[in-house]
Write a protein that holds these residues in place. Sequence first.
Motif, short mmCIF file in Angstrom:
data_model
loop_
_atom_site.label_atom_id
_atom_site.label_comp_id
_atom_site.label_asym_id
_atom_site.label_seq_id
_atom_site.Cartn_x
_atom_site.Cartn_y
_atom_site.Cartn_z
N UNK A 1 0.86 -1.18 0.00
CA UNK A 1 0.00 0.00 0.00
C UNK A 1 0.89 1.23 0.00
N UNK A 2 0.78 2.05 -1.03
CA UNK A 2 1.63 3.23 -1.18
C UNK A 2 0.92 4.55 -0.85
N UNK A 3 -0.32 4.49 -0.40
CA UNK A 3 -1.06 5.71 -0.03
C UNK A 3 -0.70 6.10 1.40
N UNK A 4 -0.06 7.25 1.61
CA UNK A 4 0.45 7.62 2.93
C UNK A 4 -0.59 7.63 4.05
N UNK A 5 -1.83 7.90 3.77
CA UNK A 5 -2.86 7.96 4.83
C UNK A 5 -3.42 6.59 5.21
N UNK A 6 -3.08 5.56 4.47
CA UNK A 6 -3.62 4.22 4.72
C UNK A 6 -2.93 3.58 5.93
N UNK B 1 0.25 1.57 5.09
CA UNK B 1 1.18 2.26 4.21
C UNK B 1 2.61 1.76 4.37
N UNK B 2 3.26 1.53 3.24
CA UNK B 2 4.68 1.19 3.19
C UNK B 2 5.35 2.11 2.17
N UNK B 3 6.30 2.87 2.61
CA UNK B 3 7.03 3.72 1.68
C UNK B 3 7.97 2.85 0.86
N UNK B 4 8.42 3.36 -0.27
CA UNK B 4 9.38 2.62 -1.08
C UNK B 4 10.70 2.47 -0.34
#
Length: 174
Positions: A66-71, A74-77
């Motif tokens: 999941x790349x959506x910051x508000x989720x 979320x997991x950043x690259x």
Amino acid sequence: GRLAESSVDVESGPAPQGWRWLLMLDDDVYLRPRALVEALIGSAPSQRFYAGQVWASAQGHGIRPMRLPKHQNYLSEAEYPMETLPPFAIGPHYLVSSDCARFIGENSAVLKGVGTLEDVSVALWLLALQVHPVHIAHFANARTSGCVPGNQALLSLADLTPVGVLRLHERHRR
């Protein structure tokens, strides 16, 4: 209470000698403990075992981070640069054998997690032992699978309200 009438004794504190599996379970999960124990004793290996609801197996394709910051997941690259997550047993309910649990416990100081995703982290850590998750079709998620009333094959159903847990318990007691 009503739920305790059919529960299996649960240990807290240090694990007793000879335990075979560790069940990770959220508090919004309906579980049929006796049926689960019977199924495990009848078919599950007591070593190198990791199992639960594995969406990658059930859906036949990899799960993307999941790349959506508000989720909430979320997991950043920077935290996880790959395009798909390893197959993993989803967090509300999964099992590991005692040797896998010990490996994680004994190496916890050096094992790095994947963001806040403990379920994905466990999958990566167990890959070091070449232990891959086994999908248990009798584990389900109410949000994605729904619920079939009277399903006697069901062992664990996640993402329920407290009322939902009580209703399932009453149905399975009959």
